[in-house]
Scaffold this motif. Structure first.
Motif, PDB file in Angstrom:
ATOM      1  N   ARG A   1     -16.623 -50.278  -3.069  1.00 39.62           N
ATOM      2  CA  ARG A   1     -17.717 -50.609  -2.162  1.00 39.62           C
ATOM      3  C   ARG A   1     -18.968 -49.805  -2.514  1.00 39.62           C
ATOM      4  NH1 ARG A   1     -20.663 -49.451   1.904  1.00 39.62           N
ATOM      5  NH2 ARG A   1     -21.092 -50.934   3.554  1.00 39.62           N
ATOM      6  N   ARG A   2     -18.814 -48.522  -2.737  1.00 36.51           N
ATOM      7  CA  ARG A   2     -19.962 -47.667  -3.062  1.00 36.51           C
ATOM      8  C   ARG A   2     -20.604 -48.080  -4.384  1.00 36.51           C
ATOM      9  NH1 ARG A   2     -17.261 -41.902  -1.204  1.00 36.51           N
ATOM     10  NH2 ARG A   2     -17.723 -42.134   1.031  1.00 36.51           N
ATOM     11  N   PHE A   3     -19.802 -48.457  -5.362  1.00 39.05           N
ATOM     12  CA  PHE A   3     -20.335 -48.941  -6.636  1.00 39.05           C
ATOM     13  C   PHE A   3     -21.196 -50.175  -6.408  1.00 39.05           C
ATOM     14  CE2 PHE A   3     -20.283 -51.646 -10.337  1.00 39.05           C
ATOM     15  CZ  PHE A   3     -20.442 -50.790 -11.405  1.00 39.05           C
ATOM     16  N   VAL A   4     -20.676 -51.134  -5.641  1.00 36.44           N
ATOM     17  CA  VAL A   4     -21.410 -52.371  -5.352  1.00 36.44           C
ATOM     18  C   VAL A   4     -22.725 -52.057  -4.646  1.00 36.44           C
ATOM     19  CG1 VAL A   4     -21.376 -54.490  -3.966  1.00 36.44           C
ATOM     20  CG2 VAL A   4     -19.397 -53.893  -5.374  1.00 36.44           C
TER      21      VAL A   4
ATOM     22  N   LEU B   1     -29.619 -44.048 -12.394  1.00 35.01           N
ATOM     23  CA  LEU B   1     -28.795 -44.177 -11.199  1.00 35.01           C
ATOM     24  C   LEU B   1     -27.723 -43.102 -11.261  1.00 35.01           C
ATOM     25  CD1 LEU B   1     -27.589 -45.581  -8.673  1.00 35.01           C
ATOM     26  CD2 LEU B   1     -26.422 -47.152 -10.238  1.00 35.01           C
ATOM     27  N   SER B   2     -27.657 -42.301 -10.224  1.00 37.51           N
ATOM     28  CA  SER B   2     -26.638 -41.263 -10.140  1.00 37.51           C
ATOM     29  C   SER B   2     -26.008 -41.346  -8.760  1.00 37.51           C
ATOM     30  CB  SER B   2     -27.290 -39.896 -10.347  1.00 37.51           C
ATOM     31  OG  SER B   2     -26.327 -38.878 -10.237  1.00 37.51           O
ATOM     32  N   HIS B   3     -24.691 -41.248  -8.712  1.00 38.99           N
ATOM     33  CA  HIS B   3     -24.058 -41.248  -7.397  1.00 38.99           C
ATOM     34  C   HIS B   3     -22.887 -40.293  -7.359  1.00 38.99           C
ATOM     35  CE1 HIS B   3     -21.359 -44.424  -9.075  1.00 38.99           C
ATOM     36  NE2 HIS B   3     -22.474 -44.927  -9.526  1.00 38.99           N
ATOM     37  N   SER B   4     -22.683 -39.744  -6.163  1.00 39.28           N
ATOM     38  CA  SER B   4     -21.587 -38.820  -5.914  1.00 39.28           C
ATOM     39  C   SER B   4     -21.180 -38.982  -4.465  1.00 39.28           C
ATOM     40  CB  SER B   4     -22.034 -37.386  -6.186  1.00 39.28           C
ATOM     41  OG  SER B   4     -20.983 -36.482  -5.895  1.00 39.28           O
ATOM     42  N   GLY B   5     -19.925 -39.283  -4.261  1.00 38.76           N
ATOM     43  CA  GLY B   5     -19.463 -39.485  -2.895  1.00 38.76           C
ATOM     44  C   GLY B   5     -20.238 -40.606  -2.236  1.00 38.76           C
TER      45      GLY B   5
END
Length: 121
Positions: free
Chosen positions: A44-47, A104-108
């Motif tokens: 979900r977070r990836f989307v 694009l960077s994401h964590s948690g």
């Protein structure tokens, strides 16, 4: 003596658990990548993160987010196509695509999008 030219930098912080997961703008490759993630929350977070990136780039380029195509820039070391991600924009002029750099960077549950006229990330 004049200082350096100002940089056009747009930074967006996304709370991935608070935004809707709308995969309608993602391409088949992104959907496959999301499907390979092990947990529902990571998928979900990836989307959400990739949808937010597409929407921001689409707005910047005045293009349909679903029509954006991505590739890789040539590597500075060997020339192979595994350098920074780049956007290829059908329907927008090539010059506008070439002047847009993103990261694009994401964590948690957080993602950070950076879009600029110069390389970021």
């Amino acid at each position: 003596m004049a200082g350096p030219d100002p940089v056009d930098l747009n930074v967006v912080i996304c709370s991935l658990d608070e935004l809707p997961a709308d995969a309608s703008v993602l391409d088949a490759r992104e959907i496959r990548r999301a499907g390979r993630l092990h947990s529902d929350i990571d998928r979900r977070r990836f989307v959400v993160a990739h949808t937010a990136l597409r929407r921001e780039l689409g707005e910047r380029l005045e293009a349909d987010p679903a029509a954006l195509k991505f590739s890789r820039a040539p590597c500075g070391q060997c020339g192979g196509l595994h350098g920074r991600p780049i956007v290829l924009t059908p329907g927008a002029c090539a010059a506008r695509s070439a002047e847009v750099h993103f990261s694009l960077s994401h964590s948690g549950c957080q993602a950070l999008l950076a879009i600029s006229q110069t390389p970021v990330g």
